[in-house]
Design an enzyme around this catalytic site. Structure first.
Site, PDB file in Angstrom:
ATOM      1  N   GLU A 102       0.507  -0.992   0.106  1.00  0.00           N
ATOM      2  CA  GLU A 102      -0.070  -0.133  -0.002  1.00  0.00           C
ATOM      3  C   GLU A 102       1.325   1.360  -0.265  1.00  0.00           C
ATOM      4  O   GLU A 102       1.591   1.343   0.386  1.00  0.00           O
ATOM      5  CB  GLU A 102      -1.333   0.266   1.490  1.00  0.00           C
ATOM      6  N   ASP A 106      -4.392   6.031   5.883  1.00  0.00           N
ATOM      7  CA  ASP A 106      -4.134   7.005   6.795  1.00  0.00           C
ATOM      8  C   ASP A 106      -5.688   6.903   7.310  1.00  0.00           C
ATOM      9  O   ASP A 106      -5.312   6.690   8.438  1.00  0.00           O
ATOM     10  CB  ASP A 106      -5.008   7.745   5.120  1.00  0.00           C
ATOM     11  N   PHE A 155      -1.021  16.809   2.915  1.00  0.00           N
ATOM     12  CA  PHE A 155      -1.720  15.623   2.070  1.00  0.00           C
ATOM     13  C   PHE A 155      -0.317  15.629   1.611  1.00  0.00           C
ATOM     14  O   PHE A 155      -0.299  16.946   1.012  1.00  0.00           O
ATOM     15  CB  PHE A 155      -2.886  15.988   1.334  1.00  0.00           C
ATOM     16  N   ARG A 168       1.949  12.129  -9.617  1.00  0.00           N
ATOM     17  CA  ARG A 168       2.694  10.477  -9.418  1.00  0.00           C
ATOM     18  C   ARG A 168       3.788  10.498  -9.943  1.00  0.00           C
ATOM     19  O   ARG A 168       4.603   9.464  -8.867  1.00  0.00           O
ATOM     20  CB  ARG A 168       1.624   9.570 -10.385  1.00  0.00           C
TER      21      ARG A 168
HETATM   22  P1  IMP Z   1      -7.809   5.363   3.860  1.00  0.00           P
HETATM   23  O1  IMP Z   1      -9.099   5.179   3.433  1.00  0.00           O
HETATM   24  O2  IMP Z   1      -8.032   6.680   4.448  1.00  0.00           O
HETATM   25  O3  IMP Z   1      -6.459   4.594   5.093  1.00  0.00           O
HETATM   26  O4  IMP Z   1      -7.162   6.329   2.722  1.00  0.00           O
HETATM   27  C1  IMP Z   1      -5.775   5.544   1.802  1.00  0.00           C
HETATM   28  C2  IMP Z   1      -6.060   5.923   0.324  1.00  0.00           C
HETATM   29  O5  IMP Z   1      -6.522   7.151   0.504  1.00  0.00           O
HETATM   30  C3  IMP Z   1      -4.625   6.149   0.071  1.00  0.00           C
HETATM   31  O6  IMP Z   1      -4.475   4.287  -0.752  1.00  0.00           O
HETATM   32  C4  IMP Z   1      -4.627   6.591  -0.899  1.00  0.00           C
HETATM   33  O7  IMP Z   1      -5.523   6.062  -2.117  1.00  0.00           O
HETATM   34  C5  IMP Z   1      -5.181   7.623  -0.349  1.00  0.00           C
HETATM   35  N1  IMP Z   1      -4.805   8.744   0.538  1.00  0.00           N
HETATM   36  C6  IMP Z   1      -5.005   9.215   1.634  1.00  0.00           C
HETATM   37  N2  IMP Z   1      -3.696  10.306   2.338  1.00  0.00           N
HETATM   38  C7  IMP Z   1      -3.468  10.603   0.727  1.00  0.00           C
HETATM   39  C8  IMP Z   1      -2.243  11.439   1.043  1.00  0.00           C
HETATM   40  O8  IMP Z   1      -2.084  12.466   1.120  1.00  0.00           O
HETATM   41  N3  IMP Z   1      -1.891  11.236  -0.289  1.00  0.00           N
HETATM   42  C9  IMP Z   1      -2.308  10.642  -1.636  1.00  0.00           C
HETATM   43  N4  IMP Z   1      -3.326   9.877  -1.641  1.00  0.00           N
HETATM   44  C10 IMP Z   1      -3.916   9.475   0.094  1.00  0.00           C
END
Ligand code: IMP
Length: 189
Positions: A102, A106, A155, A168
């Protein structure tokens, strides 16, 4: 150091050299833990692709690679935990040693869903390696066995991570400037 790619200003948080060094350490740890096994590395599209590509080239255990793609209903910077499978694995993971790859954890909601989903398919083992971990934003308790870097609640983009499909390709991990971050979705910096 700051730079101006099209569309906004970003600042380097983790350099390419720091990423390289940490991936070498993770690959050594993973290779040692999986010695004598042949794990299946599962990249979660699309953010993990650069990390996965660099990680597999540093592993010294035989392994296979597959990908899974999910969509998360939420705004562009925050997942809601309501998740839909867009692309499933190509292979059967029953009895396999699976290592999920992964980009960033977050809230943990996405990973929680994928761990549960793959867990029902009776793999022999299921672990996670995440390049980045925003621990302070965690909403569900999800296990992450290998973590590259714990980062603050900002972010981030680059090294596979996007904002609206941009950035990216950056070789490093960067934070968007406060103005761009605010414009991108109103998150507090
Ligand atoms: P979660 O479900 O909140 O843990 O989010 C996971 C997904 O959200 C990651 O695989 C990313 O695709 C996206 N994501 C979360 N934080 C960021 C960030 O700071 N930058 C870019 N993508 C993020």
């Amino acid at each position: 150091m700051s730079l101006r790619p099209p569309g906004g200003r970003v600042e380097v948080l983790i350099t390419r050299e720091e990423i390289d060094r940490r991936i070498g350490e993770l690959a050594a740890e993973i290779s040692s833990d999986y010695r004598g096994q042949s794990p299946l590395l599962v990249g979660i599209l699309k953010g993990s692709t650069l990390f996965l590509a660099d990680l597999v080239r540093r592993l010294d255990v035989p392994h296979e690679v597959d990908f899974i793609s999910i969509s998360s209903y939420g705004n562009e910077q925050r997942s809601s935990g309501v998740v839909r499978l867009l692309k499933d694995l190509d292979c059967d993971i029953t009895g396999r040693d699976v290592l999920l790859v992964e980009d960033i954890v977050d809230t943990g909601l996405t990973l929680h869903y994928i761990r549960q989903n793959l867990g029902t398919r009776r793999p022999r083992s299921l672990r996670v390696v995440a390049l980045l971990d925003k621990q302070e934003r965690r909403e569900v308790d999800v296990q992450v066995e290998y973590v590259g870097f714990v980062i603050p609640d900002r972010f981030v983009v680059g090294y596979g991570l996007d904002y609206a499909e941009q950035y990216r390709e950056l070789p490093h991990v960067a934070v968007m400037g406060p103005d761009e971050e605010a414009a991108a979705g109103g998150r507090e910096a």
